[in-house]
Enzyme design. Structure first.
Site, PDB file in Angstrom:
ATOM      1  N   TYR A 168       0.835  -1.194   0.000  1.00 52.35           N
ATOM      2  CA  TYR A 168       0.000   0.000   0.000  1.00 52.35           C
ATOM      3  C   TYR A 168       0.881   1.260   0.000  1.00 52.35           C
ATOM      4  O   TYR A 168       0.653   2.192  -0.777  1.00 52.35           O
ATOM      5  CB  TYR A 168      -0.963   0.017   1.200  1.00 52.35           C
ATOM      6  CG  TYR A 168      -1.758   1.294   1.237  1.00 52.35           C
ATOM      7  CD1 TYR A 168      -2.811   1.502   0.350  1.00 52.35           C
ATOM      8  CD2 TYR A 168      -1.405   2.336   2.117  1.00 52.35           C
ATOM      9  CE1 TYR A 168      -3.509   2.702   0.339  1.00 52.35           C
ATOM     10  CE2 TYR A 168      -2.100   3.538   2.113  1.00 52.35           C
ATOM     11  CZ  TYR A 168      -3.149   3.712   1.214  1.00 52.35           C
ATOM     12  OH  TYR A 168      -3.816   4.906   1.195  1.00 52.35           O
ATOM     13  N   ARG A 212       2.184   8.763  13.098  1.00 48.69           N
ATOM     14  CA  ARG A 212       1.846  10.031  13.763  1.00 48.69           C
ATOM     15  C   ARG A 212       0.345  10.307  13.746  1.00 48.69           C
ATOM     16  O   ARG A 212      -0.211  10.844  14.706  1.00 48.69           O
ATOM     17  CB  ARG A 212       2.606  11.158  13.032  1.00 48.69           C
ATOM     18  CG  ARG A 212       2.411  12.538  13.581  1.00 48.69           C
ATOM     19  CD  ARG A 212       2.809  13.593  12.543  1.00 48.69           C
ATOM     20  NE  ARG A 212       1.963  13.503  11.344  1.00 48.69           N
ATOM     21  CZ  ARG A 212       2.209  14.140  10.207  1.00 48.69           C
ATOM     22  NH1 ARG A 212       3.288  14.881  10.079  1.00 48.69           N
ATOM     23  NH2 ARG A 212       1.390  14.026   9.172  1.00 48.69           N
ATOM     24  N   ARG A 225     -10.395   4.689   6.463  1.00 49.41           N
ATOM     25  CA  ARG A 225      -9.686   3.407   6.538  1.00 49.41           C
ATOM     26  C   ARG A 225      -8.397   3.580   7.316  1.00 49.41           C
ATOM     27  O   ARG A 225      -7.820   4.658   7.356  1.00 49.41           O
ATOM     28  CB  ARG A 225      -9.420   2.919   5.123  1.00 49.41           C
ATOM     29  CG  ARG A 225     -10.716   2.431   4.494  1.00 49.41           C
ATOM     30  CD  ARG A 225     -10.614   2.242   3.014  1.00 49.41           C
ATOM     31  NE  ARG A 225      -9.446   1.441   2.659  1.00 49.41           N
ATOM     32  CZ  ARG A 225      -8.478   1.905   1.876  1.00 49.41           C
ATOM     33  NH1 ARG A 225      -8.534   3.129   1.413  1.00 49.41           N
ATOM     34  NH2 ARG A 225      -7.462   1.134   1.553  1.00 49.41           N
ATOM     35  N   PHE A 285      15.493  19.783  -1.147  1.00 45.87           N
ATOM     36  CA  PHE A 285      14.093  19.408  -1.348  1.00 45.87           C
ATOM     37  C   PHE A 285      13.827  17.984  -0.814  1.00 45.87           C
ATOM     38  O   PHE A 285      12.789  17.724  -0.214  1.00 45.87           O
ATOM     39  CB  PHE A 285      13.772  19.514  -2.849  1.00 45.87           C
ATOM     40  CG  PHE A 285      12.459  18.937  -3.254  1.00 45.87           C
ATOM     41  CD1 PHE A 285      11.279  19.598  -2.948  1.00 45.87           C
ATOM     42  CD2 PHE A 285      12.384  17.725  -3.934  1.00 45.87           C
ATOM     43  CE1 PHE A 285      10.053  19.057  -3.308  1.00 45.87           C
ATOM     44  CE2 PHE A 285      11.170  17.180  -4.300  1.00 45.87           C
ATOM     45  CZ  PHE A 285       9.997  17.846  -3.983  1.00 45.87           C
TER      46      PHE A 285
HETATM   47  C1  IN0 Z   1       6.225  14.332  -1.369  1.00 43.79           C
HETATM   48  C2  IN0 Z   1       7.316  14.194  -0.344  1.00 43.79           C
HETATM   49  C3  IN0 Z   1       8.722  14.150  -0.895  1.00 43.79           C
HETATM   50  C4  IN0 Z   1       9.493  15.281  -0.942  1.00 43.79           C
HETATM   51  C5  IN0 Z   1      10.814  15.210  -1.399  1.00 43.79           C
HETATM   52  C6  IN0 Z   1      11.350  14.024  -1.854  1.00 43.79           C
HETATM   53  C7  IN0 Z   1      10.603  12.867  -1.825  1.00 43.79           C
HETATM   54  C8  IN0 Z   1      11.138  11.648  -2.275  1.00 43.79           C
HETATM   55  C9  IN0 Z   1      10.388  10.508  -2.251  1.00 43.79           C
HETATM   56  C10 IN0 Z   1       9.065  10.541  -1.824  1.00 43.79           C
HETATM   57  C11 IN0 Z   1       8.521  11.719  -1.363  1.00 43.79           C
HETATM   58  C12 IN0 Z   1       9.246  12.901  -1.356  1.00 43.79           C
HETATM   59  O1  IN0 Z   1       7.273  15.183   0.665  1.00 43.79           O
HETATM   60  C13 IN0 Z   1       6.029  15.618   1.170  1.00 43.79           C
HETATM   61  C14 IN0 Z   1       6.289  16.475   2.408  1.00 43.79           C
HETATM   62  C15 IN0 Z   1       5.044  17.222   2.844  1.00 43.79           C
HETATM   63  O2  IN0 Z   1       4.110  17.364   2.131  1.00 43.79           O
HETATM   64  N1  IN0 Z   1       5.052  17.710   4.071  1.00 43.79           N
HETATM   65  C16 IN0 Z   1       3.931  18.435   4.689  1.00 43.79           C
HETATM   66  C17 IN0 Z   1       3.988  18.230   6.158  1.00 43.79           C
HETATM   67  C18 IN0 Z   1       3.355  16.969   6.639  1.00 43.79           C
HETATM   68  O3  IN0 Z   1       3.549  16.714   7.831  1.00 43.79           O
HETATM   69  O4  IN0 Z   1       2.641  16.268   5.911  1.00 43.79           O
HETATM   70  C19 IN0 Z   1       4.027  19.949   4.479  1.00 43.79           C
HETATM   71  O5  IN0 Z   1       3.012  20.605   4.756  1.00 43.79           O
HETATM   72  O6  IN0 Z   1       5.034  20.457   4.012  1.00 43.79           O
HETATM   73  C20 IN0 Z   1       5.086  14.480   1.443  1.00 43.79           C
HETATM   74  O7  IN0 Z   1       4.766  14.201   2.597  1.00 43.79           O
HETATM   75  N2  IN0 Z   1       4.559  13.779   0.357  1.00 43.79           N
HETATM   76  C21 IN0 Z   1       4.886  14.077  -0.985  1.00 43.79           C
HETATM   77  C22 IN0 Z   1       3.872  14.147  -1.923  1.00 43.79           C
HETATM   78  C23 IN0 Z   1       4.139  14.504  -3.232  1.00 43.79           C
HETATM   79  C24 IN0 Z   1       5.444  14.806  -3.582  1.00 43.79           C
HETATM   80 CL1  IN0 Z   1       5.778  15.312  -5.195  1.00 43.79          CL
HETATM   81  C25 IN0 Z   1       6.506  14.737  -2.655  1.00 43.79           C
HETATM   82  C26 IN0 Z   1       3.509  12.763   0.610  1.00 43.79           C
HETATM   83  C27 IN0 Z   1       3.970  11.275   0.677  1.00 43.79           C
HETATM   84  C28 IN0 Z   1       2.697  10.414   0.767  1.00 43.79           C
HETATM   85  C29 IN0 Z   1       4.806  10.994   1.911  1.00 43.79           C
HETATM   86  C30 IN0 Z   1       4.750  10.858  -0.558  1.00 43.79           C
END
Ligand code: IN0
Length: 413
Positions: A168, A212, A225, A285
């Site tokens: 998942y 968390r 879910r 980043f």
């Molecule tokens: C992310 C990721 C992310 C950033 C940088 C490199 C990555 C490499 C591999 C996979 C994911 C990567 O970062 C964000 C961070 C984020 O959104 N933080 C929130 C705070 C929070 O607590 O949620 C904020 O408000 O800044 C992330 O969590 N995800 C994400 C989604 C799309 C992209 Cl393009 C990059 C979500 C997830 C599900 C963990 C992949």
């Protein structure tokens, strides 16, 4: 009031907090004039504050591609999360989402608050998507297709085994890692990272979020879910929701520690992935969310508060991480420091104590083996200690001033 108290307790948070505030104002001012790009960037600021800030430092083309990738994924997530959509309507939308991004006319109303606006005005996202380079479009299309199919597969499937949990998380986060690696490669600045390392980057972040957000997710109405795998929680309680009841506190913390130990398994891959990056903006980043994740796990480990309220890194510490993460030395220092916070919390009576300790020690060894740790003192924790002793000194000086003032006024009476 809460944040004022936090700044008083951690005065060295103030400078990074102010810097972050100014950077955030600056980023909001730099919203592009074209209506579709203006919509995409202001939406990004609304749904993810710190992410929107670090994205800002990427070169223009890559930044636009990552912004659209992020919004497309958020839209997909909004469809997956909306429990009011019947499964027979939801599944075909998820499966065909990668084609909808090419269609400026397509939209599907669902979600709430800012996500409803994103879905209602999705034409802005597709218009911007159509302006991206072909390499970026292909990467986003491919990942959206695979993620949509994976989400559809899990709509009616519970997360039973640890393998299901990994599968998942691969669909919703590992694939984000694979997609970002493709975008970095398409930008011409990075080599294409191995899929297994890209997957671990996403899994480490997502598993941290799942841990968390236990209470928020279990209390959600309408019922959402849950993603804690039965294979783990069933060792401690009969029903996942039993973890939140006070009488099960000991079992709840043991289960939480089991989940944290499982997440820690991805750290070495993440360190490997980050150490191979060349471009400084791409590095920051990637590194900032990873440091936030290890910090959050250190905070959650053995902490019953995860089942009582919100456990999050304070805003000032987040600001510090954003301010001070510039190279791999900073990453090794942060991972070493946060593992050092977690390590003394391991109770030898915890059923997974040995496993947790060996994972923490493996992480610390990886950081030590980099050879950079002796060169500099930590930036997060050392400064915390230094400032708390500074605060004690300041406290006594203020006390002495008040005391001498009171004695002089009493003497003059
Ligand atoms: C992310 C990721 C992310 C950033 C940088 C490199 C990555 C490499 C591999 C996979 C994911 C990567 O970062 C964000 C961070 C984020 O959104 N933080 C929130 C705070 C929070 O607590 O949620 C904020 O408000 O800044 C992330 O969590 N995800 C994400 C989604 C799309 C992209 Cl393009 C990059 C979500 C997830 C599900 C963990 C992949």
């Amino acid at each position: 009031m809460g944040s004022l108290a936090a700044v008083l307790r951690h005065p060295d948070d103030l400078y990074p907090l102010l810097k972050l505030k100014m950077a955030s104002r600056q980023a909001e001012k730099q919203i592009p004039p074209e209506p579709h790009w203006a919509f995409c960037y202001s939406m990004l600021h609304k749904v993810s504050r710190s992410f929107a800030l670090v994205i800002q430092q990427l070169g223009t083309d890559l930044r636009n591609a990552v912004c659209i990738f992020y919004l497309v994924l958020r839209a997909l997530d909004t469809v997956e999360d909306d429990t009011s959509i019947p499964t027979d309507v939801k599944v075909p939308i998820l499966i065909a989402f990668h084609r909808h991004v090419y269609d400026r006319e397509w939209h599907f109303s669902c979600g709430t608050k800012e996500y409803k606006v994103l879905m209602d005005q999705f034409h802005h996202v597709s218009t911007a998507f159509l302006e991206l380079g072909k390499g970026y479009q292909d990467a986003i299309e491919d990942i959206t297709k695979r993620m949509g199919a994976g989400m559809a597969k899990f709509i009616c499937k519970e997360v039973e085994s640890i393998d299901d949990y990994d599968e998942y998380c691969y669909y919703v986060a590992g694939l984000v890692g694979l997609g970002l690696s493709k975008l970095f490669y398409a930008s011409g600045t990075e080599d294409l990272a191995p899929d297994s390392l890209s997957n671990s980057m996403g899994l480490f972040l997502q598993k941290t979020n799942i841990i968390r957000d236990y209470l928020e997710d279990i209390n959600e109405i309408p019922k959402c879910r849950m993603f804690w795998p039965r294979e783990i929680w069933s060792k401690y309680v009969n029903k996942l929701e039993d973890l939140k009841y006070e009488e099960n506190s000991d079992k709840a913390v043991q289960c939480l520690n089991d989940m944290v130990t499982n997440a820690l398994m991805h750290v070495e891959d993440c360190l490997k992935y980050m150490s191979a990056l060349r471009d400084n903006a791409i590095f920051r980043f990637c590194a900032i969310p990873q440091i936030m994740a290890i910090g959050t796990l250190a905070l959650c480990y053995n902490n019953i508060e995860v089942f009582r309220g919100v456990v999050k890194m304070r805003r000032g510490l987040t600001a510090k991480v954003i301010d001070r993460t510039n190279n791999m030395t900073d990453v090794y220092l942060a991972f070493y420091d946060f593992s050092n916070i977690l390590k003394p919390k391991i109770n030898k009576n915890d059923p997974n104590a040995t496993k947790t300790l060996s994972r923490v020690e493996a992480i610390q060894k990886a950081c030590m083996d980099s050879g950079v740790l002796n060169k500099r003192k930590s930036y997060i924790i050392q400064s915390e200690l230094r400032y708390s002793s500074t605060m004690i000194v300041i406290f006594f000086i203020i006390l002495a001033i008040i005391f001498s003032y009171l004695s002089s006024t009493r003497a003059s009476k």
